[in-house]
Structure formats: C-alpha cells, structure tokens
Design an enzyme around this catalytic site. Structure first.
Site, PDB file in Angstrom:
ATOM      1  N   ASP A 163     -29.849 -60.178  10.606  1.00  0.00           N
ATOM      2  CA  ASP A 163     -30.532 -61.391  11.058  1.00  0.00           C
ATOM      3  C   ASP A 163     -30.289 -61.631  12.537  1.00  0.00           C
ATOM      4  O   ASP A 163     -29.270 -61.207  13.091  1.00  0.00           O
ATOM      5  CB  ASP A 163     -30.029 -62.607  10.274  1.00  0.00           C
ATOM      6  CG  ASP A 163     -28.564 -62.932  10.608  1.00  0.00           C
ATOM      7  OD1 ASP A 163     -28.316 -63.842  11.417  1.00  0.00           O
ATOM      8  OD2 ASP A 163     -27.663 -62.251  10.071  1.00  0.00           O
TER       9      ASP A 163
ATOM     10  N   GLY B 269     -23.513 -61.394  12.802  1.00  0.00           N
ATOM     11  CA  GLY B 269     -24.846 -61.197  12.251  1.00  0.00           C
ATOM     12  C   GLY B 269     -25.431 -59.892  12.747  1.00  0.00           C
ATOM     13  O   GLY B 269     -24.710 -58.945  13.039  1.00  0.00           O
ATOM     14  N   GLU B 270     -26.764 -59.825  12.820  1.00  0.00           N
ATOM     15  CA  GLU B 270     -27.503 -58.651  13.266  1.00  0.00           C
ATOM     16  C   GLU B 270     -27.416 -57.483  12.281  1.00  0.00           C
ATOM     17  O   GLU B 270     -28.001 -56.430  12.512  1.00  0.00           O
ATOM     18  CB  GLU B 270     -27.031 -58.155  14.644  1.00  0.00           C
ATOM     19  CG  GLU B 270     -27.152 -59.158  15.759  1.00  0.00           C
ATOM     20  CD  GLU B 270     -26.634 -58.618  17.090  1.00  0.00           C
ATOM     21  OE1 GLU B 270     -26.431 -57.381  17.216  1.00  0.00           O
ATOM     22  OE2 GLU B 270     -26.410 -59.423  18.011  1.00  0.00           O
ATOM     23  N   GLY B 271     -26.653 -57.621  11.209  1.00  0.00           N
ATOM     24  CA  GLY B 271     -26.384 -56.493  10.319  1.00  0.00           C
ATOM     25  C   GLY B 271     -25.128 -55.738  10.697  1.00  0.00           C
ATOM     26  O   GLY B 271     -24.842 -54.674  10.124  1.00  0.00           O
TER      27      GLY B 271
END
Length: 349
Positions: free
Chosen positions: A171, A313-315
């Site tokens: 995300d 976040g961001e994976g």
C-alpha cells in the site's frame, strides 16, 4: 454486483505428503521449526510435493489518497502519496530496494491518488481522485466501491495470467492507517484507542486527532458489520477496496499471497468476508508496530513470519519475509532423505 467464485482450500493431500516428507529429511523431526510449516503450506498451494521454488514473485502496491489526511492524522502532507508513486515507479523506494534482494518485481497501481495518473499504465484502474473524509462522509459511492473491488480482482487476474506464482500486496497512501483502523475496529469489535497507532510518526496531538476521526467513522460503520462492501464504501477507500478485491481474487485463482502491514491486513479482513476461506491462501509476512495490525492478524488466525518493528507499508515487511519462504521451499525440495543420504535415523532405544 460484487461476486467471487468459491474459494477452494490448498490441497490437503499434498499437505499431508509434505508433512511425511519433512519427517524423512536428514534432520530431527521439527528441527526447522516454522520453516517446516511454511513449506507444507507452499506445497499445498502449488498442489505438488516437493514444491517448486517461486519463480515470479510480484509485489503490487495499491496507491490512494484519503480525505481524512487533511485533518492532521499523519506526519506527512497528502501530496506525498503522488510523489511516492513516482518514486516507486522510478525504482527509488524502499520496496524497490528490498524487492531486488528478494528477487521480486514491483508494480504500482494508482486507484485513488489525488492527482492525475503518472502514466496510462499506472492509472489504468483509477477509480477517483482521493477518497472521502471518513470522519464526516462516506469514502466512496456504491458504484465506486464496486469498481474499486473489481479493479483489485482484475489486477490479480492480470498478474496470475502473466505468470505470477506468488503475490505480495502493498500500500501507499498518506493517512491510510486511519480508515484501516476503522475497518479493524469494526470487524474485531474493538474501541478506537485499542487499534490506533502512530502511523508515520504522529505526535500525541496527532494521535488524538486520529483517534477522534476513527471514533466518528466507527459510529457510522457499526450498522454495516454484515455488509463488507458497505464497510468499504462507508469507511474504507478505493485503495483499501482494491486491496480487498486483490487478496480475495488471489485465493480464487489458487495463488499464494503474502500480506504486509496494517492497511493491507485491514483490507484482508474484509476480503475474507467477501470470499470466505481466502485466508488459507495467505501468510502474514510480518507484524508491524501498529496495535491494530496485531488484532487483525489474530482475527485472521495468521502468525506473522517476521517481527522487525517495521511500519513503512509499500509491501516491505512481506517482501523481507519472502526469502524466508523461499528457504522453506528449498529445505523441503532440496534436502536429502535419510535413505538417500545413507544417514541413520533416530534410535528407537
């Protein structure tokens, strides 16, 4: 109309064969700990024992803005979302660096960034510019909620059809842990103070503003507990709805998926209600520092692979866990058995 095909579980017969094989390998039974459990899961998801090594792991970062971010619930201004989409696309973000180490590729999808799409490719599934301020209004219309879920489904289909054998959901969105906290609170029956964390690093005043926003949104969300699409419309957002569709569709397509942090796991809570049984196809890559993340993982009955105090976040957390999953696959598929290696088994005395 939102619809998902039935989710079939990972192959139980293959799982049983993988457990038997684990007990024949040149090691004491259970000596590889969690790696053994992960290897069984990977084999069952693939429908073969021993499992093959993941050849095309794909990180998909869903990006979107949230109106509530204008209320001071984040340490960063909303325009950072669009700037970070460009950074990810250019290869300069943390997720790009970590994906390189994990032998995964990265795709960023603009679902609801409050800016014009960076490119036709990135904006192909865009639903709107920014989601509504959930403290006062619905995040989406009924049509937008359905469109966002369908966008996530399509992205999952695109990736699986292109050959992805493992998916990671990520995300990017300033303020997105606020709607995520509302979803977690609603679906775990917790109060705002139990689920709200410090996100990107807000101070105490920011935490208070965030908690108040979650409280107000939760009041409107409570009547919708039996309506997962309604929850996403009321207090989620287009990016969260797309992630829910993505996670659910990965399970429908029998493709294993690693969950990341708070926003992704909140969306996964909803996805499990959209497509019951989907959680059997997921592993939790890590446990973030957000208190709501722990609650969401518990509700999904998922034990995180890593706990490194991450909260980006961001994976990123799931991507760091990917080499551990690869190690589990390698152990089950590449180790010799006692009989093959001529090694004596455990004494019966």
């Amino acid at each position: 109309m939102i619809g998902f095909a039935p989710v079939l579980p990972p192959d139980p017969d293959v799982a049983a064969a993988a457990r038997v094989r684990q007990d024949t390998l040149t090691k004491p039974r259970g000596a590889l700990g969690r790696l053994e459990e992960l290897s069984v899961w990977a084999a069952a998801c693939q429908g073969q024992c021993p499992p093959r090594q993941f050849a095309r792991a794909r990180v998909v970062v869903f990006a979107g803005d949230h109106g509530v971010a204008r209320s001071g619930v984040s340490a960063y201004p909303p325009e950072v979302t669009a700037q970070m989409v460009a950074n990810i696309d250019a290869g300069g973000a943390a997720i790009n660096a970590l994906a390189g180490v994990a032998d995964a590729t990265v795709r960023v999808v603009d679902v609801a960034v409050d800016a014009e799409p960076l490119s036709e490719r990135i904006g192909a599934h865009k639903v709107r510019r920014g989601s509504g301020d959930i403290a006062r209004d619905d995040a989406l219309t009924d049509e937008e909620a359905a469109a966002a879920i369908a966008a996530g489904q399509r992205v999952a289909d695109e990736e699986v059809d292109a050959g992805a054998d493992l998916l990671i959901a990520g995300d990017m969105g300033i303020g997105n842990t606020t709607p995520a906290a509302v979803l977690v609170a609603a679906l775990t029956n917790e109060e705002p103070v139990a689920v709200v964390g410090f996100g990107t690093g807000v101070d105490d005043a920011g935490w208070s503003r965030k908690t108040a926003a979650v409280r107000d949104a939760l009041f409107r969300a409570r009547p919708l507990l039996g309506d997962p699409v309604g929850l996403l419309r009321c207090c989620g957002g287009a990016d969260l709805a797309a992630m829910a569709g993505f996670c659910a569709q990965a399970a429908v397509r029998r493709t294993p998926l690693l969950l990341d942090g708070m926003a992704v796991t909140a969306a996964a809570l909803v996805a499990e209600r959209l497509a019951p049984g989907a959680r059997q196809w997921w592993q939790a890559g890590h446990r973030s520092t957000e208190p709501g993340h722990r609650l969401a993982l518990s509700a999904l009955q998922l034990d995180p692979i890593l706990d490194l105090g991450m909260r980006l976040g961001e994976g990123t957390g799931a991507t760091v866990a990917l080499p551990v999953l690869r190690a589990a696959v390698a152990a089950l598929s590449a180790m010799a058995t006692f009989s093959d290696a001529g090694v004596s088994t455990r004494s019966s005395s």
